[in-house]
Enzyme design. Structure first.
Site, PDB file in Angstrom:
ATOM      1  N   GLY A  11       0.853  -1.199   0.000  1.00  0.00           N
ATOM      2  CA  GLY A  11       0.000   0.000   0.000  1.00  0.00           C
ATOM      3  C   GLY A  11       0.880   1.238   0.000  1.00  0.00           C
ATOM      4  N   GLN A 112      -0.731 -12.821   0.102  1.00  0.00           N
ATOM      5  CA  GLN A 112       0.514 -12.265   0.662  1.00  0.00           C
ATOM      6  C   GLN A 112       1.123 -13.227   1.680  1.00  0.00           C
ATOM      7  OE1 GLN A 112      -0.581  -8.291   1.946  1.00  0.00           O
ATOM      8  NE2 GLN A 112      -0.459  -7.502  -0.139  1.00  0.00           N
ATOM      9  N   VAL A 129      -1.785  -4.095   9.073  1.00  0.00           N
ATOM     10  CA  VAL A 129      -2.466  -2.816   9.338  1.00  0.00           C
ATOM     11  C   VAL A 129      -3.810  -2.739   8.603  1.00  0.00           C
ATOM     12  CG1 VAL A 129      -2.270  -0.301   9.120  1.00  0.00           C
ATOM     13  CG2 VAL A 129      -0.226  -1.669   9.617  1.00  0.00           C
ATOM     14  N   ASP A 159      -4.877   2.601  18.857  1.00  0.00           N
ATOM     15  CA  ASP A 159      -5.939   2.621  19.878  1.00  0.00           C
ATOM     16  C   ASP A 159      -5.333   2.848  21.264  1.00  0.00           C
ATOM     17  OD1 ASP A 159      -8.082   1.650  17.932  1.00  0.00           O
ATOM     18  OD2 ASP A 159      -6.519   0.149  17.736  1.00  0.00           O
ATOM     19  N   ARG A 162      -4.344   6.461  21.553  1.00  0.00           N
ATOM     20  CA  ARG A 162      -5.530   7.305  21.716  1.00  0.00           C
ATOM     21  C   ARG A 162      -6.001   7.273  23.177  1.00  0.00           C
ATOM     22  NH1 ARG A 162      -8.451   4.976  16.208  1.00  0.00           N
ATOM     23  NH2 ARG A 162      -7.682   6.588  14.811  1.00  0.00           N
ATOM     24  N   HIS A 196      -9.598  -4.362  16.553  1.00  0.00           N
ATOM     25  CA  HIS A 196      -9.480  -2.975  16.096  1.00  0.00           C
ATOM     26  C   HIS A 196     -10.808  -2.602  15.445  1.00  0.00           C
ATOM     27  CE1 HIS A 196      -8.047   0.734  14.458  1.00  0.00           C
ATOM     28  NE2 HIS A 196      -8.373   0.358  13.246  1.00  0.00           N
TER      29      HIS A 196
END
Ligand code: NAX
Length: 336
Positions: A11, A112, A129, A159, A162, A196
């Site tokens: 990505g 992958q 991710v 998380d 945060r 998540h």
């Protein structure tokens, strides 16, 4: 100078990678003496954008960038790779069911995983991710049976960060003091358990500030009605404000998770990381679930035997049930 290490980022033309690549190649992850062979993977449709990123990398003239591959060949990207950041994933589009997204991304991570199984270094550190990160990690790990469990993790550090920040702000506001009075790095033993997703559970039961336990000082109503939902909904809130999902903070969390995995956790502290469950805390073994982990010599260990309140146990089981559903859905797919 050391022997070069191989780092792969998928990505690579996306927004998180744009905040991550330059920090890694500047030496923030492995130090200023560590040359890097960088592999940037993208789908064919994003190759033009990837070339733009590569042009910018060139323009930084980083001395640590000893070799660069960019393209869409997984074998080249993953060959003898030491550090892997699996960020690339198809985003959820308008009208797309969550099950459809799960199915598309499951296939990406399955293929992958198969290539990583064949090509990656046997002690590679792989962070998943792309969402749904924990289930994608489960799929990747399942497709790579020759690599040990210890090679895999999913990103939960955003998380965790945060939660730390919300608590630091809360303490500062209650005490009516400058924020400097409670820095996030004075807070230890925060945990975010679970998936998540909005079922995750931020838990301050063991939290210390300047090594003094403070978990019991928070009002339960505030925790249930404000804190836990605020951490759960933070990603959605950022999308609402910015029009895009978290990118710089996600890249920062990815860097921190890999940094600690490589260099170890601090004394009297742990980090929240999505790792394969060994059955601890009544969490089904084999699923990727966020636990508190300590890390030493590059190996993570789930913190054992923390006492759980009924409230915590209920939250944790709810997140487990969601992960079991996601797992059951992907196992129904033909290729699984
Ligand atoms: P972007 O859409 O900006 O970038 C994703 C990139 O991945 C695109 O350039 C796309 O071409 C590429 N890609 C798609 N399939 C690929 C494949 N098979 N191989 C290689 N590349 C591929 O998304 P971005 O904002 O960078 O987010 C990436 C992923 O991280 C998303 O799935 C997002 O939901 C997830 N996140 C996960 C977080 C976590 O804590 N686990 C937090 C941040 C983020 O939301």
């Amino acid at each position: 100078m050391h022997q070069p290490v191989n780092i792969a980022i998928t990505g690579a033309a996306g927004q998180i990678a744009y905040s991550l690549i330059f920090r890694i190649v500047s030496g923030e992850l492995l130090g200023k003496e560590q040359p890097i062979h960088l592999r940037l993977l993208e789908i064919p449709a994003a190759q033009a954008a990837l070339e733009g990123v590569v042009m910018e990398l060139d323009d930084c003239a980083y001395p640590l960038l000893a070799q660069l591959y960019y393209g869409d060949d997984m074998r080249r990207a993953f060959d003898q790779v030491d550090y892997v950041f699996l960020i690339g994933a198809t985003p959820r589009k308008a009208g797309m069911e969550r099950s459809e997204l799960l199915s598309i991304n499951a296939q990406v991570f399955h293929s992958q995983g198969k290539i990583l199984n064949q090509y990656a270094h046997p002690q590679a550190k792989i962070i998943v991710v792309g969402n749904p990160a924990n289930t994608n990690a489960y799929i990747t790990r399942r497709a790579a049976p020759d690599l040990p469990d210890s090679c895999f993790s999913s990103l939960m550090r955003l998380d965790h960060n945060r939660a730390l920040s919300i608590i630091a702000n809360k303490i500062s506001s209650v005490q009516n003091k400058a924020k400097a009075e409670c820095q996030t790095n004075q807070l230890k033993q925060m945990v975010v358990w679970g998936n998540h997703s909005s079922s995750q559970y931020a838990d301050i039961s063991y939290l210390t500030c300047k090594d003094i336990p403070i978990g019991a000082s928070f009002d339960l109503d505030w925790l249930d009605q404000s804190f836990v939902p605020a951490v759960q909904q933070r990603g959605a809130q950022i999308i609402q404000q910015r029009g895009h999902s978290s990118a710089a903070s996600a890249a920062n969390a990815i860097l921190s998770q890999m940094y600690d995995w490589k260099h170890g956790t601090k004394a009297n502290d742990w980090v929240s990381m999505g790792v394969i469950s060994d059955g601890s805390y009544d969490i089904e073994a084999g699923l990727f679930y966020s636990f508190p982990v300590t890390i030493e010599k590059g190996q993570y260990h789930i913190v054992p035997d923390l006492p759980l309140s009924t409230r915590s146990h209920n939250h944790m089981q709810a997140s487990l049930r969601e992960l079991q559903k996601e797992r059951d859905a992907v196992l129904k797919l033909k290729w699984a």
